[in-house]
Design a protein around this motif. Sequence first.
Motif, mmCIF file in Angstrom:
data_model
loop_
_atom_site.group_PDB
_atom_site.id
_atom_site.type_symbol
_atom_site.label_atom_id
_atom_site.label_comp_id
_atom_site.label_asym_id
_atom_site.label_seq_id
_atom_site.Cartn_x
_atom_site.Cartn_y
_atom_site.Cartn_z
ATOM 1 N N ASP B 154 0.864 -1.219 0.022
ATOM 2 C CA ASP B 154 0.059 -0.150 0.100
ATOM 3 C C ASP B 154 0.912 1.226 0.186
ATOM 4 O O ASP B 154 0.337 2.623 -0.218
ATOM 5 C CB ASP B 154 -0.839 -0.089 1.203
ATOM 6 C CG ASP B 154 -2.149 -0.951 1.003
ATOM 7 O OD1 ASP B 154 -2.949 -0.704 0.145
ATOM 8 O OD2 ASP B 154 -2.172 -1.719 2.048
ATOM 9 N N TYR B 159 -4.885 2.372 -4.032
ATOM 10 C CA TYR B 159 -5.724 1.263 -3.296
ATOM 11 C C TYR B 159 -6.305 0.140 -3.967
ATOM 12 O O TYR B 159 -6.465 -0.671 -3.621
ATOM 13 C CB TYR B 159 -6.911 2.315 -2.622
ATOM 14 C CG TYR B 159 -8.135 2.606 -3.534
ATOM 15 C CD1 TYR B 159 -7.735 3.680 -4.309
ATOM 16 C CD2 TYR B 159 -9.236 2.103 -3.528
ATOM 17 C CE1 TYR B 159 -8.803 4.369 -5.332
ATOM 18 C CE2 TYR B 159 -10.213 2.367 -4.480
ATOM 19 C CZ TYR B 159 -9.759 3.456 -5.374
ATOM 20 O OH TYR B 159 -10.982 3.816 -6.304
ATOM 21 N N LYS B 162 -3.755 -2.573 -5.251
ATOM 22 C CA LYS B 162 -3.333 -3.456 -4.367
ATOM 23 C C LYS B 162 -4.451 -4.473 -3.692
ATOM 24 O O LYS B 162 -3.912 -5.532 -3.596
ATOM 25 C CB LYS B 162 -3.175 -2.683 -3.148
ATOM 26 C CG LYS B 162 -3.353 -3.196 -1.736
ATOM 27 C CD LYS B 162 -2.144 -4.061 -1.170
ATOM 28 C CE LYS B 162 -2.426 -4.879 -0.087
ATOM 29 N NZ LYS B 162 -3.079 -4.080 1.308
ATOM 30 N N ASP B 318 3.408 10.443 1.117
ATOM 31 C CA ASP B 318 3.087 11.620 1.864
ATOM 32 C C ASP B 318 3.246 11.881 3.229
ATOM 33 O O ASP B 318 3.047 11.015 3.997
ATOM 34 C CB ASP B 318 1.255 11.645 1.782
ATOM 35 C CG ASP B 318 0.812 13.054 2.208
ATOM 36 O OD1 ASP B 318 1.469 13.679 3.100
ATOM 37 O OD2 ASP B 318 -0.050 13.344 1.541
ATOM 38 N N ILE B 320 2.953 13.927 5.539
ATOM 39 C CA ILE B 320 1.665 14.025 6.509
ATOM 40 C C ILE B 320 1.083 12.867 7.089
ATOM 41 O O ILE B 320 0.943 12.598 8.159
ATOM 42 C CB ILE B 320 0.651 15.250 6.116
ATOM 43 C CG1 ILE B 320 1.324 16.436 5.614
ATOM 44 C CG2 ILE B 320 -0.257 15.446 7.022
ATOM 45 C CD1 ILE B 320 0.087 17.544 5.108
ATOM 46 N N ASN B 321 0.754 12.114 5.886
ATOM 47 C CA ASN B 321 0.211 10.873 6.408
ATOM 48 C C ASN B 321 1.264 10.004 6.949
ATOM 49 O O ASN B 321 0.598 9.246 7.818
ATOM 50 C CB ASN B 321 -0.153 9.873 4.894
ATOM 51 C CG ASN B 321 -1.558 10.306 4.574
ATOM 52 O OD1 ASN B 321 -2.289 11.083 5.073
ATOM 53 N ND2 ASN B 321 -1.648 10.021 3.195
ATOM 54 N N MET B 322 2.436 9.811 6.652
ATOM 55 C CA MET B 322 3.517 8.853 6.889
ATOM 56 C C MET B 322 4.632 9.667 7.504
ATOM 57 O O MET B 322 5.557 9.728 6.976
ATOM 58 C CB MET B 322 3.661 7.943 6.116
ATOM 59 C CG MET B 322 2.442 7.131 5.578
ATOM 60 S SD MET B 322 2.954 5.891 4.384
ATOM 61 C CE MET B 322 1.317 5.528 3.764
ATOM 62 N N PRO B 323 4.427 10.347 8.746
ATOM 63 C CA PRO B 323 5.813 11.173 9.339
ATOM 64 C C PRO B 323 6.935 9.969 9.438
ATOM 65 O O PRO B 323 6.525 8.966 9.741
ATOM 66 C CB PRO B 323 5.182 11.739 10.442
ATOM 67 C CG PRO B 323 4.158 10.983 10.970
ATOM 68 C CD PRO B 323 3.462 10.451 9.864
ATOM 69 N N GLY B 325 8.324 9.424 12.250
ATOM 70 C CA GLY B 325 8.312 8.430 13.288
ATOM 71 C C GLY B 325 7.476 7.349 12.944
ATOM 72 O O GLY B 325 7.630 6.072 13.711
ATOM 73 N N TYR B 326 6.384 7.494 12.203
ATOM 74 C CA TYR B 326 5.915 6.119 11.558
ATOM 75 C C TYR B 326 6.694 5.410 10.869
ATOM 76 O O TYR B 326 6.722 4.013 10.898
ATOM 77 C CB TYR B 326 4.614 6.627 10.848
ATOM 78 C CG TYR B 326 3.755 5.459 10.098
ATOM 79 C CD1 TYR B 326 3.172 4.472 10.922
ATOM 80 C CD2 TYR B 326 3.924 5.396 8.723
ATOM 81 C CE1 TYR B 326 2.436 3.302 10.142
ATOM 82 C CE2 TYR B 326 3.414 4.338 7.935
ATOM 83 C CZ TYR B 326 2.748 3.390 8.644
ATOM 84 O OH TYR B 326 2.072 2.194 8.132
ATOM 85 N N ASP B 329 9.085 3.265 13.043
ATOM 86 C CA ASP B 329 8.305 2.231 13.563
ATOM 87 C C ASP B 329 7.853 1.082 12.723
ATOM 88 O O ASP B 329 7.947 0.018 12.789
ATOM 89 C CB ASP B 329 6.844 2.961 14.234
ATOM 90 C CG ASP B 329 6.046 1.809 14.814
ATOM 91 O OD1 ASP B 329 6.196 1.412 16.053
ATOM 92 O OD2 ASP B 329 4.917 1.430 14.144
ATOM 93 N N TYR B 330 7.472 1.459 11.431
ATOM 94 C CA TYR B 330 7.134 0.358 10.581
ATOM 95 C C TYR B 330 8.331 -0.375 10.143
ATOM 96 O O TYR B 330 8.526 -1.586 10.148
ATOM 97 C CB TYR B 330 6.815 1.198 9.131
ATOM 98 C CG TYR B 330 6.299 0.483 8.056
ATOM 99 C CD1 TYR B 330 4.844 0.319 7.883
ATOM 100 C CD2 TYR B 330 6.941 -0.501 7.230
ATOM 101 C CE1 TYR B 330 4.306 -0.259 6.693
ATOM 102 C CE2 TYR B 330 6.632 -1.158 6.060
ATOM 103 C CZ TYR B 330 5.097 -1.088 5.876
ATOM 104 O OH TYR B 330 4.418 -1.751 4.918
#
Lengths: 407, 407
Positions: B154, B159, B162, B318, B320-323, B325-326, B329-330
């Motif tokens: 994704d 969308y 996928k 993006d 904003i969607n996936m900063p 920090g994310y 973590d991913y």
Amino acid sequence: MSQEYFPLEPLSVIEYVKQLDAVQSIFSADEDLTAEEIGDGNLNLVFKIRAKADPKRTVVVKQSLPYMRLVGDEWPLPIERARIEAQALEIEARLCPEHTPHVYHFDPVMYAIVMQNLDNHIIMRKGLSAGVQYPHFADHIGKFLAKTLGYTSDLVLDYRTKKEQVGRFINPELCKITEDLVFTEPYRPTERNAFHPAIEPQVLAMQANTAVHVEVAKMKEKFMTQAQALVHGDLHTGSIMINHNETVVIDPEFAFYGPMGFDIGAVIGNLLLSYASHETRTKDPIQQADFRRYLTESIIRLWKVFEQEFQAIWDHVDAINMPKGYQADYMLRLLQDAAGMGGCKMLRRVVGLAGVSDLRGIEDDTDRATAESLALNIGQTLLLKHSQINTIEALVELAVGCRPTYG
Amino acid sequence: MSQEYFPLEPLSVIEYVKQLDAVQSIFSADEDLTAEEIGDGNLNLVFKIRAKADPKRTVVVKQSLPYMRLVGDEWPLPIERARIEAQALEIEARLCPEHTPHVYHFDPVMYAIVMQNLDNHIIMRKGLSAGVQYPHFADHIGKFLAKTLGYTSDLVLDYRTKKEQVGRFINPELCKITEDLVFTEPYRPTERNAFHPAIEPQVLAMQANTAVHVEVAKMKEKFMTQAQALVHGDLHTGSIMINHNETVVIDPEFAFYGPMGFDIGAVIGNLLLSYASHETRTKDPIQQADFRRYLTESIIRLWKVFEQEFQAIWDHVDAINMPKGYQADYMLRLLQDAAGMGGCKMLRRVVGLAGVSDLRGIEDDTDRATAESLALNIGQTLLLKHSQINTIEALVELAVGCRPTYG
């Protein structure tokens, strides 16, 4: 889409119903019927059909349109969603018939579902706005969630059936609506977002909060990748028809294989939207406290019933494969998912395209802003702290501890 | 299965190849060809076809049988897996052509794939058993993993694509093999389990360890529910054809939408199986240390290359969607999934139905038991501690810190 498809109208729907074998136990062939278009949803045509001689003999016809009704044909929507809804209703009826509307007929050419008219029920959201308490709701919905989620998961289904079901319920366009409206747009400035101008500082602060974006991204990822169970996908209090004795879940056209926490969180989040609305909806402090106690006790109760019903599933799994420690971890993750996703479901109703009447129906401007400010704070708190929540009581305590920033 | 399907044999496969347009650039219409059946796998017929006049002009024909070759027709297998393999190879070739065999032709009636004969490559497992170091392997496989996993997720696909891909790659029967052989059977006494009698106490202790069952259950759940990317699904060192300059990944018939960590873990786990085997395979301590350093440095390097290649994906999401920090973590979750699932992949090779030649090929009985004892300890450690691993170096350190219980 077949050439034979056409959108029904009050006259044609009567002719349509009359020729169906499936309703011959309700209507006799020659009798007069009435039809009333009552679709207040955003996506479909909905007609109530009644026998003129006896209005208690009645069905509902729900027909998909190839576009979003609210917006018009510039927002096309797959008409296939009627098939998804009919198949989801069939599974829900098998697993939990007492909380699923009876389907008389599904027409794959007209994309129409002929089903039970829940004539003695009202949309739960309206009841909650009026401060009505439904004593059996928590038991009913806790059971519905456990049955429909648990029994469509790998915990119960054999490997092949589960994977075939995943394929049947691939639902890209309706999932995309959720991906956009619940998990993307509220967290950034977009044209479609609507919110009360008085809470703009709060909205902007949330949209500038990186921690919010990190947690939303994790929730969105789960929504998009975790094929855990057949979820309803839109289980807010507007999809629940209710009265003092009965609770019926309607409208599973958003159904797909997703995370169980999304449905559980939708219910909890919408009860908390009502909780927030009664910050100003109910002026009498005793009445307010009483109704809010009903709401928070319902949240706790529905989770406990869910856990208890789910225990029947755990009792039948292979205990070597899934020992108690795994079972406890699984349930904890469901609770935390429900908190995080429930938080998102609240936020989208305060900031996003589609609001809810609980909040937007509050007439006084300041009252509305105050309640929305509280809803935003509860949603954000649940989202940010979901991974620290260990019990349903802790979830409720976090919510109840929030105050409106505005007002 | 069509009536026209028949299992190929050395004579018929030559006739079969000759009538294909797709290989006319390789073989001329009338020339003599030779065919040799070389399938040493468990599931299929594999032929090498060569021009008699010039054996360098050559292709491979891989044909699915409707049952598991190793066991016979009492273990039926869907012949559809050839379609899955051909479609997965097509996607892999688009994303990472330099590490994917070239496919000339897929025949959906004969369930046969005509593809590049990797004549200058050997199966990596054999090379590693002999102590051969492949200097570019880590770079190649790190890139292959990032491209094939990242670009089918994704994070990159829209969308709809996928979700359509998820549907196309639903692969119940082959997933079931993994669910049983990797995530179920090694952890309990079953008839199909085979292990060296000398390590029986260790095996029984593992099977009695509830913490092991809890962690395996979490890994199995991810395998069964997390539709994160198009995974190869069987990416052990027997699915890698290699030489000093080139690395080619073959045999994606187990492909499905699953957790990225399963493929990454398969590679790491199989390098660590080789590491364990050299506990006794290499007697000279300097040689042993040197080869093991090659293996552990390869693990670290392949993860770093994976991260680096994956960064190109993060650079385009993006923010904003996936900063950030994310994103961090991913990646951490991928590493931990790889550790946990890689641990399971090791354990099934020590305890389960299908062993690997790295270990089972060790001639001396005590030597074999010692290496298997070490492999079991490494696998179990990675499984139990996967959620505490924060860096690839920490993963390697945990593995290197293990000792054989036996021997």
